[in-house]
Design an enzyme around this catalytic site. Structure first.
Site, PDB file in Angstrom:
ATOM      1  N   ASP A 124      -7.067  -2.895  -6.916  1.00 21.90           N
ATOM      2  CA  ASP A 124      -6.066  -3.723  -6.259  1.00 21.90           C
ATOM      3  C   ASP A 124      -5.635  -4.770  -7.269  1.00 21.90           C
ATOM      4  O   ASP A 124      -6.181  -4.835  -8.373  1.00 21.90           O
ATOM      5  CB  ASP A 124      -6.640  -4.389  -4.993  1.00 21.90           C
ATOM      6  CG  ASP A 124      -5.586  -4.589  -3.916  1.00 21.90           C
ATOM      7  OD1 ASP A 124      -4.483  -5.085  -4.257  1.00 21.90           O
ATOM      8  OD2 ASP A 124      -5.851  -4.272  -2.742  1.00 21.90           O
ATOM      9  N   LEU A 143       0.335  -1.657  -9.433  1.00 20.22           N
ATOM     10  CA  LEU A 143       0.921  -0.310  -9.373  1.00 20.22           C
ATOM     11  C   LEU A 143       2.214  -0.185 -10.170  1.00 20.22           C
ATOM     12  O   LEU A 143       2.604   0.924 -10.548  1.00 20.22           O
ATOM     13  CB  LEU A 143       1.176   0.088  -7.916  1.00 20.22           C
ATOM     14  CG  LEU A 143      -0.068   0.337  -7.055  1.00 20.22           C
ATOM     15  CD1 LEU A 143       0.326   0.464  -5.587  1.00 20.22           C
ATOM     16  CD2 LEU A 143      -0.823   1.568  -7.516  1.00 20.22           C
ATOM     17  N   PHE A 154      -3.933   3.792  -0.954  1.00 19.69           N
ATOM     18  CA  PHE A 154      -3.593   2.899   0.148  1.00 19.69           C
ATOM     19  C   PHE A 154      -2.927   1.625  -0.364  1.00 19.69           C
ATOM     20  O   PHE A 154      -2.721   0.682   0.399  1.00 19.69           O
ATOM     21  CB  PHE A 154      -4.850   2.550   0.956  1.00 19.69           C
ATOM     22  CG  PHE A 154      -5.290   3.644   1.894  1.00 19.69           C
ATOM     23  CD1 PHE A 154      -5.256   3.472   3.264  1.00 19.69           C
ATOM     24  CD2 PHE A 154      -5.747   4.867   1.403  1.00 19.69           C
ATOM     25  CE1 PHE A 154      -5.653   4.479   4.128  1.00 19.69           C
ATOM     26  CE2 PHE A 154      -6.162   5.883   2.254  1.00 19.69           C
ATOM     27  CZ  PHE A 154      -6.103   5.702   3.623  1.00 19.69           C
ATOM     28  N   GLY A 213       0.087  -0.828  -2.198  1.00 21.29           N
ATOM     29  CA  GLY A 213       1.531  -0.978  -2.084  1.00 21.29           C
ATOM     30  C   GLY A 213       1.917  -2.063  -1.110  1.00 21.29           C
ATOM     31  O   GLY A 213       1.077  -2.800  -0.585  1.00 21.29           O
ATOM     32  N   SER A 268       2.931   6.617   6.816  1.00 22.83           N
ATOM     33  CA  SER A 268       3.065   5.745   7.978  1.00 22.83           C
ATOM     34  C   SER A 268       3.890   6.407   9.066  1.00 22.83           C
ATOM     35  O   SER A 268       4.775   7.231   8.793  1.00 22.83           O
ATOM     36  CB  SER A 268       3.743   4.438   7.556  1.00 22.83           C
ATOM     37  OG  SER A 268       4.103   3.657   8.682  1.00 22.83           O
ATOM     38  N   HIS A 325       6.154   4.994  10.374  1.00 23.00           N
ATOM     39  CA  HIS A 325       7.515   4.495  10.179  1.00 23.00           C
ATOM     40  C   HIS A 325       8.382   5.459   9.366  1.00 23.00           C
ATOM     41  O   HIS A 325       9.597   5.262   9.280  1.00 23.00           O
ATOM     42  CB  HIS A 325       7.476   3.107   9.560  1.00 23.00           C
ATOM     43  CG  HIS A 325       6.875   2.092  10.482  1.00 23.00           C
ATOM     44  ND1 HIS A 325       7.487   1.720  11.659  1.00 23.00           N
ATOM     45  CD2 HIS A 325       5.695   1.412  10.431  1.00 23.00           C
ATOM     46  CE1 HIS A 325       6.711   0.830  12.290  1.00 23.00           C
ATOM     47  NE2 HIS A 325       5.633   0.641  11.567  1.00 23.00           N
ATOM     48  N   TYR A 379      10.764   0.285   4.292  1.00 17.82           N
ATOM     49  CA  TYR A 379       9.348   0.654   4.190  1.00 17.82           C
ATOM     50  C   TYR A 379       9.143   2.118   4.597  1.00 17.82           C
ATOM     51  O   TYR A 379       8.455   2.882   3.916  1.00 17.82           O
ATOM     52  CB  TYR A 379       8.525  -0.270   5.080  1.00 17.82           C
ATOM     53  CG  TYR A 379       7.080   0.110   5.232  1.00 17.82           C
ATOM     54  CD1 TYR A 379       6.172  -0.075   4.199  1.00 17.82           C
ATOM     55  CD2 TYR A 379       6.611   0.651   6.432  1.00 17.82           C
ATOM     56  CE1 TYR A 379       4.835   0.272   4.346  1.00 17.82           C
ATOM     57  CE2 TYR A 379       5.279   0.991   6.590  1.00 17.82           C
ATOM     58  CZ  TYR A 379       4.394   0.806   5.542  1.00 17.82           C
ATOM     59  OH  TYR A 379       3.073   1.155   5.695  1.00 17.82           O
ATOM     60  N   ARG A 410       3.019  -0.269  22.877  1.00 19.87           N
ATOM     61  CA  ARG A 410       3.413   0.719  21.867  1.00 19.87           C
ATOM     62  C   ARG A 410       2.191   1.286  21.163  1.00 19.87           C
ATOM     63  O   ARG A 410       2.097   2.488  20.903  1.00 19.87           O
ATOM     64  CB  ARG A 410       4.363   0.089  20.855  1.00 19.87           C
ATOM     65  CG  ARG A 410       4.692   0.988  19.672  1.00 19.87           C
ATOM     66  CD  ARG A 410       5.714   0.347  18.738  1.00 19.87           C
ATOM     67  NE  ARG A 410       5.851   1.142  17.521  1.00 19.87           N
ATOM     68  CZ  ARG A 410       5.163   0.928  16.412  1.00 19.87           C
ATOM     69  NH1 ARG A 410       4.278  -0.066  16.344  1.00 19.87           N
ATOM     70  NH2 ARG A 410       5.333   1.705  15.360  1.00 19.87           N
TER      71      ARG A 410
END
Length: 277
Positions: A39, A57, A76, A78, A116, A118, A141, A179
């Site tokens: 990280d 990254l 994982f 980002g 994701s 999304h 995203y 949700r």
């Protein structure tokens, strides 16, 4: 279960200091001792058998150093939510490419990519979808996660890396609103899916939904079940809490129609009748 040789693999975990990384690291450590954590900032409570390698990254040389000698990568890292285009571009698109390319050059055999929900957030809540649908991202995203899935397919087909993309819903000890009754996943169930990506011999390229055994699910996760996924978390057990929290939030005329929720309603300028499939 991995045998003794497989347990000795060098496994690199990017984004290890993030929210999901913090939740699943202790659970992964029991099965995969000696994780290499990466990280931009050092995670807290580093175990004696864990190693930390700092890497941004967006810097290919740092990414290459982090994955050097790795057998597998849990990607994982980002930008973890919606944001300005340049932030998403650099961390989730340029950074994702840097990771896959460095992994290829390092001879990495397996990558588990944290995608994701999304990436498919503009599907209506009334529609149950599988993993073979056209992506309908709900945000910049979400676009970056769709890109990561496509990149994973490329590196699987062209370079033979076994890639598993997890379309993660929401990870935590319990669903936070109505949700999330449909998309919630417990840390323990997420580790099950990660272990499929790391260990299952049939994996070439897979997209799996990161969700527990939720009665209100919007997703057909049968492929994950065929690979041995047996979730134990049940969102319905937390319905009273989720409904109480939802009452504090109030209605969202756009977000309440689509699986992506507020990611769909943010910056929305369309007619809802023209949005989604």
């Amino acid at each position: 279960m991995p045998d003794a040789l497989e347990r000795s693999r060098r496994i690199v975990f990017t984004g290890a200091a993030g929210g999901i990384g913090t939740m699943v690291r202790p659970l992964l450590a029991a099965a995969y001792p000696g994780l290499v954590l990466s990280d931009r900032v050092k995670p807290g409570n580093l175990r004696p058998d864990e190693t930390f390698v700092s890497a941004d990254l967006t810097r290919p040389d740092e990414v290459a150093k982090a994955v050097e000698g790795a057998h597998s990568v849990l990607h994982f890292g980002g930008h973890s939510t919606e944001g300005p285009w340049d932030a998403v571009l650099q961390a989730n698109i340029v950074g994702c490419y840097n990771l896959f390319e460095a992994a290829r050059q390092a001879g990495v055999k397996r990558i588990v990519f944290a995608s994701s929900n999304h990436a498919v957030g503009f599907y209506p809540r009334r529609k149950k979808i599988g993993t073979d649908v056209t992506v309908r991202p709900d945000s910049r995203y979400g676009v970056s996660k769709a890109f990561g899935e496509a990149l994973g397919a490329l590196y699987s087909d062209k370079h033979g890396i076994a890639v598993t993309c997890l379309r993660i819903g929401n990870v935590g000890p319990r669903p936070l609103d109505v949700r999330r009754l449909s998309i919630w996943i417990s840390p323990e169930d997420l580790v099950q899916l990660i272990r499929i990506g790391l260990d299952h011999p049939q994996v070439r390229f897979e997209i799996l939904y990161g969700a527990s055994d939720n009665a209100a699910t919007w997703w057909d996760n049968s492929r994950a079940h065929k690979l041995g996924y047996r979730p134990t978390g049940k969102a319905e057990a937390f319905r009273a809490h989720a409904e109480a929290e939802q009452a504090k939030i109030g209605p969202d005329p756009v977000g309440d129609l689509f699986q992506g929720g507020t990611f769909c309603s943010a910056e929305f300028t369309n007619d809802v009748k023209r949005a989604g499939p």
